[in-house]
Design a protein around this motif. Sequence first.
Motif, PDB file in Angstrom:
ATOM      1  N   PRO A   1     -25.914  20.668  -1.343  1.00  0.00           N
ATOM      2  CA  PRO A   1     -26.957  19.640  -1.394  1.00  0.00           C
ATOM      3  C   PRO A   1     -26.429  18.332  -1.989  1.00  0.00           C
ATOM      4  N   TYR A   2     -26.849  17.225  -1.416  1.00  0.00           N
ATOM      5  CA  TYR A   2     -26.512  15.903  -1.938  1.00  0.00           C
ATOM      6  C   TYR A   2     -27.349  15.712  -3.199  1.00  0.00           C
ATOM      7  N   HIS A   3     -26.703  15.366  -4.306  1.00  0.00           N
ATOM      8  CA  HIS A   3     -27.395  15.346  -5.591  1.00  0.00           C
ATOM      9  C   HIS A   3     -26.692  14.417  -6.577  1.00  0.00           C
ATOM     10  N   PHE A   4     -27.279  14.275  -7.740  1.00  0.00           N
ATOM     11  CA  PHE A   4     -26.643  13.553  -8.832  1.00  0.00           C
ATOM     12  C   PHE A   4     -26.996  14.247 -10.135  1.00  0.00           C
ATOM     13  N   HIS A   5     -26.266  13.902 -11.175  1.00  0.00           N
ATOM     14  CA  HIS A   5     -26.513  14.417 -12.519  1.00  0.00           C
ATOM     15  C   HIS A   5     -26.853  13.222 -13.408  1.00  0.00           C
ATOM     16  N   ARG A   6     -27.933  13.326 -14.138  1.00  0.00           N
ATOM     17  CA  ARG A   6     -28.323  12.228 -15.037  1.00  0.00           C
ATOM     18  C   ARG A   6     -27.344  12.074 -16.204  1.00  0.00           C
ATOM     19  N   TYR A   7     -26.868  13.204 -16.731  1.00  0.00           N
ATOM     20  CA  TYR A   7     -26.055  13.173 -17.950  1.00  0.00           C
ATOM     21  C   TYR A   7     -24.651  13.745 -17.777  1.00  0.00           C
ATOM     22  N   ALA A   8     -24.489  14.671 -16.855  1.00  0.00           N
ATOM     23  CA  ALA A   8     -23.230  15.406 -16.753  1.00  0.00           C
ATOM     24  C   ALA A   8     -22.174  14.642 -15.965  1.00  0.00           C
ATOM     25  N   GLU A   9     -20.940  14.812 -16.410  1.00  0.00           N
ATOM     26  CA  GLU A   9     -19.773  14.349 -15.683  1.00  0.00           C
ATOM     27  C   GLU A   9     -19.212  15.547 -14.920  1.00  0.00           C
ATOM     28  N   ASN A  10     -18.681  15.317 -13.732  1.00  0.00           N
ATOM     29  CA  ASN A  10     -18.057  16.352 -12.917  1.00  0.00           C
ATOM     30  C   ASN A  10     -16.600  16.003 -12.688  1.00  0.00           C
ATOM     31  N   VAL A  11     -15.767  17.021 -12.713  1.00  0.00           N
ATOM     32  CA  VAL A  11     -14.378  16.875 -12.295  1.00  0.00           C
ATOM     33  C   VAL A  11     -14.109  18.009 -11.320  1.00  0.00           C
ATOM     34  N   TYR A  12     -13.575  17.667 -10.145  1.00  0.00           N
ATOM     35  CA  TYR A  12     -13.138  18.654  -9.162  1.00  0.00           C
ATOM     36  C   TYR A  12     -11.621  18.621  -9.114  1.00  0.00           C
ATOM     37  N   VAL A  13     -10.993  19.797  -9.153  1.00  0.00           N
ATOM     38  CA  VAL A  13      -9.551  19.930  -9.008  1.00  0.00           C
ATOM     39  C   VAL A  13      -9.325  20.900  -7.858  1.00  0.00           C
ATOM     40  N   VAL A  14      -8.744  20.425  -6.765  1.00  0.00           N
ATOM     41  CA  VAL A  14      -8.529  21.285  -5.597  1.00  0.00           C
ATOM     42  C   VAL A  14      -7.295  22.144  -5.847  1.00  0.00           C
TER      43      VAL A  14
ATOM     44  N   ASP B   1      -5.388  17.306  -5.678  1.00  0.00           N
ATOM     45  CA  ASP B   1      -6.276  16.148  -5.782  1.00  0.00           C
ATOM     46  C   ASP B   1      -7.309  16.415  -6.872  1.00  0.00           C
ATOM     47  N   VAL B   2      -7.653  15.363  -7.579  1.00  0.00           N
ATOM     48  CA  VAL B   2      -8.643  15.430  -8.652  1.00  0.00           C
ATOM     49  C   VAL B   2      -9.684  14.350  -8.381  1.00  0.00           C
ATOM     50  N   ALA B   3     -10.961  14.734  -8.462  1.00  0.00           N
ATOM     51  CA  ALA B   3     -12.047  13.769  -8.298  1.00  0.00           C
ATOM     52  C   ALA B   3     -12.894  13.775  -9.562  1.00  0.00           C
ATOM     53  N   TYR B   4     -13.156  12.594 -10.103  1.00  0.00           N
ATOM     54  CA  TYR B   4     -14.020  12.443 -11.272  1.00  0.00           C
ATOM     55  C   TYR B   4     -15.305  11.760 -10.827  1.00  0.00           C
ATOM     56  N   LEU B   5     -16.440  12.346 -11.184  1.00  0.00           N
ATOM     57  CA  LEU B   5     -17.738  11.801 -10.812  1.00  0.00           C
ATOM     58  C   LEU B   5     -18.557  11.559 -12.073  1.00  0.00           C
TER      59      LEU B   5
ATOM     60  N   MET C   1     -11.570  24.063  -8.648  1.00  0.00           N
ATOM     61  CA  MET C   1     -12.019  24.211 -10.032  1.00  0.00           C
ATOM     62  C   MET C   1     -12.979  23.065 -10.323  1.00  0.00           C
ATOM     63  N   GLU C   2     -14.104  23.401 -10.938  1.00  0.00           N
ATOM     64  CA  GLU C   2     -15.089  22.380 -11.298  1.00  0.00           C
ATOM     65  C   GLU C   2     -15.299  22.406 -12.807  1.00  0.00           C
ATOM     66  N   ILE C   3     -15.233  21.243 -13.396  1.00  0.00           N
ATOM     67  CA  ILE C   3     -15.497  21.075 -14.823  1.00  0.00           C
ATOM     68  C   ILE C   3     -16.748  20.203 -14.918  1.00  0.00           C
TER      69      ILE C   3
END
Length: 133
Positions: free
Chosen positions: A55-68, A88-92, A111-113
């Motif tokens: 689902p397309y979404h957002f987080h009000r407070y949380a930061e996301n990091v994806y590491v493939v 690749d690393v993505a920071y949201l 991996m998701e942080i």
Amino acid sequence: MSAMTQPKIMRMDDARQTVMRLERGMTSHLVGPADGARNVDVHINHLNEDSGLGPYHFHRYAENVYVVLSGVAQAVVDGRRYLLVPDDVAYLPPGVPHAAGSAGFGPAVVMEIYAPAGKDFNIIETPSDIEDV
């Protein structure tokens, strides 16, 4: 020792697994609220080849990091689609709309942080004009 959360040492292969939302794959839970963690949630998403985007979404407070870790994942971030490959690393940051999943070239492992831990998942409408980057 005071009434604090206990340390946790484990092997990733021993992680508790659950089925992902919409049965898009499996999640291996490494560290999170179930362990007493309040500030971080770390898990590995094992995405099916045909997982598609979540689902397309957002987080009000949380930061996301994806590491493939393996495979090819896709992430739609603020209306732009990115293909992500191993290392690749993505920071949201908070407030940025996004969705992620396998890119359809085979399974993907990501991996998701997520910090701070907790429920902060606000589903919004997926844009109709996604731009490939």
